[in-house]
Motif scaffolding. Structure first.
Motif: not given
Lengths: 438, 148
Positions: B15, B6, B32-33, B46, B8, B42-44, B36-40
């Motif tokens: 998404m 993964t 990698v960082i 949404v 991205f 997007i998550g926060v 992970a920051l991207f996931v954070i």
């Protein structure tokens, strides 16, 4: 006499007792321990510790007790309670084939013809808990638990003070921060410390402090980690009164903790009825993957607030909830066999879960401080920590820490707002992770 | 493994439509960082969007409902004002119904006074029986007939 003794020895040798003291196969000693009977023995010890915590210390006993007993059952060699069902094709003998042509054949076993040879399908029955586990595997039990939670929850404090939603959102920070931590472990290049994105997301959801949500997401993304994640999630939920207060005190001043909040306005029945409908519409339209959890939570709440289906509401709150709790607890515990549980990753999951929980608490409290600042001191930041879910324990902790500063301060109802918002928030966060990683 | 599958693409991504841009051999710590920051992020984003939307809706809904309640109270007062010109004689109602002893009234008043911890003061204006049958009998009947 000799044959009698021999029979007894044979029975002993075939028993689970002997299997408990064997080593399995593997590349190193630890792998051989984990895959053998000694691994089971260690797991039995862990199960007994969890049983002690559930019964004697009353740590989330409703779930920890069945989880611990499921763990105990599955680690008894030869019990095969989690053996999966499988089908095999067995060639028909001439006699069976003749009977089959005459119609003298058990119709429950289908007969197939391949290359001129007839076979009957033999079903090897699975273990009891394997069948019950399908409710976890297919994501059926957690939404049903949510149905019961919805029927038990009064969203009144949240409706009276909708700003509590924001605290429920802020407390989900722990989930995403832990995802970062779990992902970053991959940089070490050590395979035992590396988590896949699905595993990292499943571990991170522990920060939501919501057992059914954690089980639901893990069953979809990393089912092999169900045991450690469920044990970590429920253990930390039980430890809320120990984990949260130091963080709450460290991040707030005495003045902030002493804030007495205004009494909440009364909420009309119409508002309470409209709430589950609006929440379902908005959340599910925005994040369809959260539909099972949020939909069931809100359906349960509509049962409660509508006041016209009291029988169904009572069933959802009591009988259904209790039955599903038994099933989910014992089967999730049964996923914790020695080979999957006795891994270095389990310890990491426990540590990361604690980080997730702590960061979530800090996120809620810090956002509470922000609200304190912008409202000119009308919001007590302590209610922010309740945003991590763990209903109603986290709200009780806010109340308790608040009363330590001012015994006449009653924060409980104010903290219930973020507390129930946290349930919705963690379901939304789980939906986001599922959308990203399924 | 996370680092294997993964990585991205950060730009122009929707998404659920991830593209792999790297294999483990070429993974950099920064990638990698960033992922992970991207996931954070997007998550926060949404989670906050969903809950801010709910906050706004229920805040507006609350205002609307409160407004409705105020209006109805005002209308009720208006009706009373219309009739205020006429002499308004209330029938004399005993404070405590016959058969309720003063001790019972005192106990009820004490219980109500215990509610005054929030600073508000309550007054017992009338004490009367609302059912003719014993309380336990009424509870039993309610429990037995509720399902129907």
């Amino acid at each position: 006499m000799n044959s009698l003794l021999q029979a007894i020895v044979d029975i002993w040798n075939e028993s689970g007792f002997v299997r408990l003291f064997t080593l399995g196969t593997g590349n190193n000693l630890w792998e051989r321990i984990a895959s053998g009977g000694i691994g089971n023995l260690i797991m039995l010890g862990i199960a007994c510790i969890l049983l002690y915590l559930a019964i004697k210390k009353q740590f989330e006993p409703l779930l920890l007790l069945p989880i611990a007993f499921g763990m105990l059952l599955v680690n008894l060699p030869l019990g095969e309670v989690m053996k999966s069902q499988f089908n095999t094709l067995v060639p028909l003998t001439e006699q069976e084939y003749a009977n089959y042509l005459k119609g003298i054949f058990d119709q429950s076993y289908p007969v197939f013809e391949m290359n001129g040879q007839y076979y009957w399908q033999h079903f090897e029955t699975g273990g009891l808990l394997w069948y019950l586990y399908q409710g976890v595997k297919f994501g059926i039990y957690p939404p049903l638990i949510f149905l019961g939670i919805g029927a038990m929850t009064d969203f009144g404090p949240l409706i009276a003070n909708p700003k509590s939603f924001l605290l429920g959102a802020a407390a989900q920070l722990g989930i995403f921060a832990t995802f970062f931590g779990a992902a970053a472990l991959g940089l070490t290049g050590i395979s035992d410390l590396t988590f896949s994105s699905q595993e990292a997301a499943s571990i991170a959801i522990i920060g939501g402090a919501d057992g059914p949500t954690a089980i639901w997401l893990t069953s979809k993304l990393a089912p092999h980690l169900l045991g450690p994640i469920a044990v970590a999630a429920y253990s930390y939920m039980a430890l809320v009164p120990i984990i949260q207060p130091p963080i709450m005190r460290a991040l707030t001043t005495k003045k902030e903790r002493s804030v007495v909040m205004q009494q909440l306005r009364p909420v009309s029945k119409t508002e309470k009825i409209m709430f589950p409908i609006f929440v379902t519409l908005i959340v599910v339209l925005l994040l369809p993957s959260a539909a099972p959890l949020v939909g069931m939570l809100m359906l349960g709440n509509l049962f409660r607030e509508s006041g016209v289906v009291e029988r169904i509401s009572k069933t959802a709150q009591n009988e259904l909830m209790n039955i599903i709790t038994i099933f989910i607890g014992v089967t999730v515990g049964a996923t914790a066999n020695a080979a999957t549980f006795l891994q270095p990753k389990t310890i990491l999951i426990i540590i990361l879960g604690l980080i997730a929980f702590s960061v979530g608490t800090a996120g809620g409290v810090l956002f509470g401080k922000l609200m304190y600042f912008f409202t000119g001191g009308k919001v007590n930041p302590l209610i922010g920590s309740a945003g991590v879910s763990a209903v109603p324990m986290a709200a009780r902790v806010s109340q308790k820490v608040g009363q330590q500063e001012n015994p006449a301060n009653f924060l409980l109802m104010h903290a219930m707002g973020p507390n129930v918002a946290g349930v919705i928030g963690s379901a939304v966060a789980a939906g986001v992770l599922l959308t990203l990683f399924q | 493994m996370w680092a294997f599958d993964t990585i991205f693409v950060m730009e122009g991504m929707k998404m659920g439509e991830f593209k792999f841009i790297s294999t483990l051999a070429s993974v950099k710590a920064s990638e990698v960082i960033l992922d992970a920051l991207f996931v954070i992020a997007i998550g926060v984003i949404v989670v906050f969007i969903a809950l801010i939307l709910l906050t706004a809706i229920f805040w507006l809904f609350g205002k609307f409902m409160q407004q409705g309640q105020k209006t109805s109270v005002f209308e009720e007062k208006g009706v009373n004002n219309d009739t205020s010109s006429e002499p308004h004689i209330l029938p004399e109602i005993p404070v405590a119904e016959a058969g309720i002893s003063e001790e019972v009234v005192a106990v009820i008043s004490a219980a109500v006074a215990a509610m005054s911890a929030d600073g508000k003061r309550y007054t017992v204006r009338r004490v009367r029986r609302v059912v003719n049958r014993p309380v336990w009998a009424a509870a039993g009947i309610a429990e037995s007939t509720r399902p129907f």
